[in-house]
Design an enzyme around this catalytic site. Structure first.
Site, mmCIF file in Angstrom:
data_model
loop_
_atom_site.group_PDB
_atom_site.id
_atom_site.type_symbol
_atom_site.label_atom_id
_atom_site.label_comp_id
_atom_site.label_asym_id
_atom_site.label_seq_id
_atom_site.Cartn_x
_atom_site.Cartn_y
_atom_site.Cartn_z
ATOM 1 N N ASP A 1 76.838 -9.703 79.794
ATOM 2 C CA ASP A 1 77.743 -9.394 80.767
ATOM 3 C C ASP A 1 79.168 -9.334 80.425
ATOM 4 O OD1 ASP A 1 77.956 -9.819 83.518
ATOM 5 O OD2 ASP A 1 77.071 -11.581 83.792
ATOM 6 N N TRP B 1 78.768 -3.671 84.902
ATOM 7 C CA TRP B 1 78.932 -3.600 86.459
ATOM 8 C C TRP B 1 79.303 -2.074 86.804
ATOM 9 C CZ3 TRP B 1 82.958 -7.662 85.411
ATOM 10 C CH2 TRP B 1 82.258 -8.824 85.171
ATOM 11 N N ASP C 1 77.159 -6.903 91.213
ATOM 12 C CA ASP C 1 75.926 -7.644 91.533
ATOM 13 C C ASP C 1 75.089 -7.219 92.938
ATOM 14 O OD1 ASP C 1 76.339 -8.814 89.027
ATOM 15 O OD2 ASP C 1 76.659 -10.857 89.900
#
Length: 378
Positions: A145, A179, A200
């Site tokens: 992440d 992302w 997300d």
């Protein structure tokens, strides 16, 4: 064989060396449904359910822990420590259990000082150490992440972990999760096996459709060994209708997205299982040609998505984003078939075949629903 850094082969595609991701990964991840409420009992029971319900046999192999599995602090040697209250047996024992079921275990870290939940450390500055830890535990997959990253570009942070995994002595699928912020489709194929192209997802029609669109523009960058990732599946979590979930699963499959289930498979209902277990739709996703299908035609809220498959076949989805039933037509010229082609059209949700179809295929599609076909030239 891994070429040394600086050579052309290494620069072009360093992670082909791990031999992974030749088709999009399939499995399950804890985040969408459980967030931080995960423990070793849940993971073992999910592995059991994956096998007993027949999903493992369909290709769903990865059982992936997301955030919140580790203690807040590293040990005195600087190692990550599984959370004693939720993973008392440790991760190696868990990996051994998952492997005993014929499945693979995935884990989560972050290219920053802490993970997104701020309940555990990130791997920034500890990449080699953490990669070796993951390898020693028998981990098969790492989702990495992007939180708390000290404003360092992902282009600098992610390759460090990529090389650490290559040096770990174990083949570990590397899933980049920055992302889509720095257009990873344009650079991440040298670094990982998949890369998020979006923020997300949440369990809503508007979120799902926007992820599909954001992911679509990068279609040409995907292929065996490296896939665009519009985020994990919400099928079965309850925020959309079965019809909407059918569209979600169809488009993710056509777009060669990772098929990572995000619901509680231990207690999923029959409708959810019917969607996730459609072997014909899964076969489109796992087709060895590995070309991402994309949106080829739009008529207001009515869309045609298509992409080539092995054996000169074509996958087509007719997607109605509108609020009432409408007829959608895909013309051969839009989906990459010769105008003279005569095909057998297999309806992947009805499991029926229409023979000798010429020129176009049309169907009445309910609001928010989709039809999906494989067209095989005669």
């Amino acid at each position: 064989m891994v070429k040394s850094p600086g050579t052309e082969d290494y620069t072009r595609r360093s992670l082909l060396a791990n031999g992974l991701g030749l088709t999009p990964p399939m499995g399950w991840n804890s985040w969408n449904h459980f967030r931080c409420n995960l423990d070793e009992k849940l993971i073992r029971e999910t592995a059991d359910a994956m096998v007993s319900k027949g999903l493992a046999a369909l290709g769903y192999k990865y059982i992936n822990l997301d955030d919140c599995w580790a203690e807040l602090n590293r040990d005195s040697q600087g190692n990550l420590v599984p959370k004693g209250s939720t993973f008392p047996s440790g991760i190696k024992a868990l990996a051994d259990y998952v492997h005993s079921k014929g499945l693979k275990l995935g884990i989560y870290s972050d290219a920053g000082t802490q993970t997104c939940s701020k309940t555990m450390p990130g791997s920034l500055g500890h990449e080699e150490q953490d990669a070796k830890t993951f390898a020693s535990w028998g981990v098969d997959y790492l989702k990495y992440d992007n939180c708390n990253n000290n404003n360092i570009s992902p282009k600098e942070r992610y390759p460090i972990m990529s090389k650490a995994l290559l040096n770990s002595g174990r083949s570990i699928f590397f899933s980049l999760c920055e992302w889509g912020e720095e257009d990873p489709a344009t650079w991440a194929k040298e670094v990982g096996n998949s890369w998020r192209t979006t923020g997300d997802i949440d369990d809503s029609w508007s979120s799902m459709t926007s992820r599909a669109d954001m992911n679509d523009k990068w279609a040409s960058y995907a292929g065996p060994g490296g896939w665009n990732d519009p985020d994990m599946l919400e099928v079965g979590n309850g925020g959309m209708t079965t019809t909407e979930y059918r569209s979600h699963f169809s488009i993710w499959a056509l777009a060669k997205a990772p098929l990572l289930i995000g619901c509680d498979i231990r207690s999923m209902d029959g409708a959810t299982f019917q969607l996730l277990s459609n072997a014909e739709v899964i076969a489109v996703n796992q087709d060895k040609l590995g070309v991402q299908g994309n949106k080829v035609k739009t008529y207001g809220d009515l869309e045609v998505w298509a992409g080539p498959l092995s054996g000169k076949r074509v996958a087509v989805a007719l997607w109605n984003r509108g609020s009432s039933t409408a007829t959608i037509t895909a013309y051969w010229s839009d989906v990459g078939l010769p105008s003279t082609a005569v095909v057998n059209a297999r309806d992947l949700w009805a499991h029926s075949t229409e023979k000798s179809v010429k020129g176009q295929i049309s169907a009445a599609v309910d609001a928010h629903d989709s039809k999906m076909y494989v067209l095989t030239p005669q």
